[in-house]
Design an enzyme around this catalytic site. Structure first.
Site, PDB file in Angstrom:
ATOM      1  N   GLY A   1       0.832  -1.204   0.000  1.00 23.59           N
ATOM      2  CA  GLY A   1       0.000   0.000   0.000  1.00 23.59           C
ATOM      3  C   GLY A   1       0.866   1.254   0.000  1.00 23.59           C
ATOM      4  O   GLY A   1       2.096   1.174  -0.022  1.00 23.59           O
TER       5      GLY A   1
ATOM      6  N   TYR B   1     -16.384   4.308   7.266  1.00 24.93           N
ATOM      7  CA  TYR B   1     -14.918   4.164   7.335  1.00 24.93           C
ATOM      8  C   TYR B   1     -14.428   4.491   8.753  1.00 24.93           C
ATOM      9  O   TYR B   1     -13.711   3.697   9.374  1.00 24.93           O
ATOM     10  CB  TYR B   1     -14.256   5.080   6.298  1.00 24.93           C
TER      11      TYR B   1
ATOM     12  N   ASP C   1      -7.735  10.264  11.491  1.00 20.60           N
ATOM     13  CA  ASP C   1      -8.423  11.449  12.048  1.00 20.60           C
ATOM     14  C   ASP C   1      -9.945  11.315  11.897  1.00 20.60           C
ATOM     15  O   ASP C   1     -10.694  12.009  12.573  1.00 20.60           O
ATOM     16  CB  ASP C   1      -7.931  12.721  11.344  1.00 20.60           C
TER      17      ASP C   1
ATOM     18  N   ALA D   1      -5.616  -1.995   5.287  1.00 20.48           N
ATOM     19  CA  ALA D   1      -6.889  -1.409   5.716  1.00 20.48           C
ATOM     20  C   ALA D   1      -7.832  -1.324   4.528  1.00 20.48           C
ATOM     21  O   ALA D   1      -7.402  -1.449   3.378  1.00 20.48           O
ATOM     22  CB  ALA D   1      -6.670   0.002   6.271  1.00 20.48           C
TER      23      ALA D   1
ATOM     24  N   TRP E   1      -4.871  12.761   5.978  1.00 21.22           N
ATOM     25  CA  TRP E   1      -4.585  13.414   4.689  1.00 21.22           C
ATOM     26  C   TRP E   1      -3.234  12.932   4.117  1.00 21.22           C
ATOM     27  O   TRP E   1      -2.359  13.716   3.773  1.00 21.22           O
ATOM     28  CB  TRP E   1      -4.553  14.939   4.843  1.00 21.22           C
TER      29      TRP E   1
HETATM   30  N1  LIG Z   1      -4.742   7.430   2.805  1.00 23.20           N
HETATM   31  C1  LIG Z   1      -5.088   8.348   3.705  1.00 23.20           C
HETATM   32  O1  LIG Z   1      -5.321   9.511   3.385  1.00 23.20           O
HETATM   33  C2  LIG Z   1      -5.174   7.967   5.163  1.00 23.20           C
HETATM   34  C3  LIG Z   1      -5.552   8.936   6.093  1.00 23.20           C
HETATM   35  C4  LIG Z   1      -5.618   8.581   7.437  1.00 23.20           C
HETATM   36  C5  LIG Z   1      -5.298   7.303   7.847  1.00 23.20           C
HETATM   37  N2  LIG Z   1      -4.952   6.377   6.909  1.00 23.20           N
HETATM   38  C6  LIG Z   1      -4.627   5.015   7.370  1.00 23.20           C
HETATM   39  O2  LIG Z   1      -3.280   4.742   7.028  1.00 23.20           O
HETATM   40  C7  LIG Z   1      -3.121   3.345   6.760  1.00 23.20           C
HETATM   41  C8  LIG Z   1      -2.408   3.155   5.430  1.00 23.20           C
HETATM   42  O3  LIG Z   1      -3.200   3.759   4.417  1.00 23.20           O
HETATM   43  P1  LIG Z   1      -2.785   3.664   2.872  1.00 23.20           P
HETATM   44  O4  LIG Z   1      -3.367   4.858   2.213  1.00 23.20           O
HETATM   45  O5  LIG Z   1      -1.340   3.370   2.753  1.00 23.20           O
HETATM   46  O6  LIG Z   1      -3.654   2.394   2.438  1.00 23.20           O
HETATM   47  P2  LIG Z   1      -3.605   1.570   1.063  1.00 23.20           P
HETATM   48  O7  LIG Z   1      -2.684   2.219   0.092  1.00 23.20           O
HETATM   49  O8  LIG Z   1      -5.026   1.315   0.684  1.00 23.20           O
HETATM   50  O9  LIG Z   1      -2.907   0.199   1.523  1.00 23.20           O
HETATM   51  C9  LIG Z   1      -3.591  -0.829   2.158  1.00 23.20           C
HETATM   52  C10 LIG Z   1      -2.984  -2.124   1.689  1.00 23.20           C
HETATM   53  O10 LIG Z   1      -3.676  -3.225   2.318  1.00 23.20           O
HETATM   54  C11 LIG Z   1      -3.921  -4.202   1.327  1.00 23.20           C
HETATM   55  N3  LIG Z   1      -5.032  -5.091   1.691  1.00 23.20           N
HETATM   56  C12 LIG Z   1      -6.332  -4.980   1.339  1.00 23.20           C
HETATM   57  N4  LIG Z   1      -7.036  -6.030   1.799  1.00 23.20           N
HETATM   58  C13 LIG Z   1      -6.148  -6.825   2.466  1.00 23.20           C
HETATM   59  C14 LIG Z   1      -6.283  -8.062   3.130  1.00 23.20           C
HETATM   60  N5  LIG Z   1      -7.470  -8.679   3.238  1.00 23.20           N
HETATM   61  N6  LIG Z   1      -5.189  -8.614   3.698  1.00 23.20           N
HETATM   62  C15 LIG Z   1      -3.981  -7.997   3.602  1.00 23.20           C
HETATM   63  N7  LIG Z   1      -3.798  -6.811   2.967  1.00 23.20           N
HETATM   64  C16 LIG Z   1      -4.871  -6.239   2.391  1.00 23.20           C
HETATM   65  C17 LIG Z   1      -4.266  -3.371   0.105  1.00 23.20           C
HETATM   66  O11 LIG Z   1      -4.259  -4.131  -1.070  1.00 23.20           O
HETATM   67  P3  LIG Z   1      -5.166  -3.591  -2.323  1.00 23.20           P
HETATM   68  O12 LIG Z   1      -4.728  -2.209  -2.617  1.00 23.20           O
HETATM   69  O13 LIG Z   1      -4.843  -4.575  -3.404  1.00 23.20           O
HETATM   70  O14 LIG Z   1      -6.594  -3.660  -1.863  1.00 23.20           O
HETATM   71  C18 LIG Z   1      -3.147  -2.335   0.180  1.00 23.20           C
HETATM   72  O15 LIG Z   1      -1.945  -2.808  -0.405  1.00 23.20           O
HETATM   73  C19 LIG Z   1      -4.531   2.739   6.838  1.00 23.20           C
HETATM   74  O16 LIG Z   1      -4.721   2.185   8.121  1.00 23.20           O
HETATM   75  C20 LIG Z   1      -5.447   3.940   6.685  1.00 23.20           C
HETATM   76  O17 LIG Z   1      -6.694   3.735   7.312  1.00 23.20           O
HETATM   77  C21 LIG Z   1      -4.868   6.667   5.586  1.00 23.20           C
END
Ligand SMILES: NC(=O)c1ccc[n+]([C@@H]2O[C@H](COP(=O)([O-])OP(=O)(O)OC[C@H]3O[C@@H](n4cnc5c(N)ncnc54)[C@H](OP(=O)(O)O)[C@@H]3O)[C@@H](O)[C@H]2O)c1
Length: 302
Positions: free
Chosen positions: A9, A124, A101, A59, A149
């Protein structure tokens, strides 16, 4: 040994990069070791010796889609996280879990502290809050890091989307009534590594950072509109944008989304900075580093 879950991710990729740069032993897994199936996790830990830390970056992150895919969001953000916590307990590993957040409702007038009451607005946020609860119920030795963000090199995000739109259109509208703090994955990954190094990878060091919840974003607070304007400014200065685009402010009402988002989700970063004895960079400093880095991926602009 560190087990990085969600290693493909946006955040996971950056943590993997920094672990490699620092020659820290880790094993990364993504969807192939499905967190929603505890047997998969059990089988995996049988094959890897001495896991002392688990970092969970996996996630369900599609904020609007979660309103329709409620069960899937719950399965990943609550059940999957509980599975990870149970495995961590079984193998006596510490857990770093990433949260958001969006567990807050945005009615505060000052930055949210770790101790403030959570009250998520959408599916979410509700499922991420349930994941936090599962971790704290199963484990004692955990860090929950709430961030916001997020943008980074490897993954679709606001910065890439804005640059793409700014190159394609003469005018775009961006909401100016939701406030938060952008966060560069490199700064968050560095903070996570710092927690691990301050506590010790294999053995506990003296005076380790206390377990619990921490808020970690870049410093400063802005609206999405302010963020877009800065992306445009730096993008223009550095030839990432070839044409003229007017960035216009608009209200959330004018640009409705499926999920209600907190209008103010700035997190107070005092605890993490004091505990780890460091200063997080300001959002605009980090944005510049991101945009000018050789790791910036032009393919996300296509
Ligand atoms: N992005 C934001 O703006 C943001 C903001 C606040 C907090 N966060 C938190 O930060 C964290 C990282 O976010 P991110 O943006 O890096 O997320 P991301 O890019 O969506 O990465 C999540 C990874 O988990 C994988 N995944 C999905 N289903 C799975 C499963 N069943 N078993 C194992 N892995 C699985 C996804 O694969 P696929 O892509 O193939 O589904 C992806 O590689 C998360 O906890 C998120 O809630 C993110």
């Amino acid at each position: 040994m560190i087990w990085l879950i969600g290693s493909k991710g946006m955040l996971g990729t950056e943590i993997a990069r920094q672990l490699e740069l620092n020659n820290i032993n880790y094993v990364g897994t993504d969807k192939e070791v499905d967190i929603t199936n505890i047997e998969n996790l059990e089988n995996f830990v049988k094959s890897v010796k001495n896991i002392r830390w688990i970092i969970n970056c996996s996630a369900y992150t599609a904020v609007d889609k979660a309103e329709e895919e409620t069960e899937l969001a719950q399965l990943l953000n609550e059940t999957g996280v509980k599975n990870i916590a149970l495995i961590a307990k079984k193998i006596n590993s510490k857990l770093i879990h990433i949260s958001t957040d969006y567990v807050f409702d945005g009615t505060s007038l000052i930055p949210y502290k770790e101790t403030d009451k959570i009250s998520p607005l959408g599916i979410y946020g509700i499922t991420k809050a349930a994941g936090e609860k599962a971790v704290s119920e199963v484990l004692n030795e955990y860090y929950i890091i709430r961030t916001a963000w997020l943008y980074g090199y490897d993954g679709k995000n606001f910065v890439y989307t804005m640059l793409k739109l700014m190159n394609a259109k003469n005018e775009i509208k961006v909401v100016n009534d939701q406030f938060g703090s952008p966060t560069f994955t490199a700064d968050l990954a560095y903070s996570i590594l710092r927690i691990i190094l301050c506590r010790g990878i294999d053995f506990d060091l003296p005076n380790p950072p206390e377990y619990g919840i921490y808020h970690c974003t870049n410093l400063g607070q802005i609206s999405w509109f302010d963020f877009a304007k800065e992306i445009y400014k730096i993008g223009k200065e550095n030839n990432l944008i070839s044409s003229i685009c007017n960035i216009m402010p608009c209200s959330t009402e004018e640009y409705p989304t499926k999920t209600k988002r907190p209008s103010y989700s700035v997190l107070n970063k005092d605890k993490i900075q004091k505990t780890l004895d460091f200063k997080l960079p300001y959002w605009n400093e980090s944005l510049r580093i991101f945009l000018l880095s050789p790791l910036f991926k032009n393919e996300f602009l296509l």
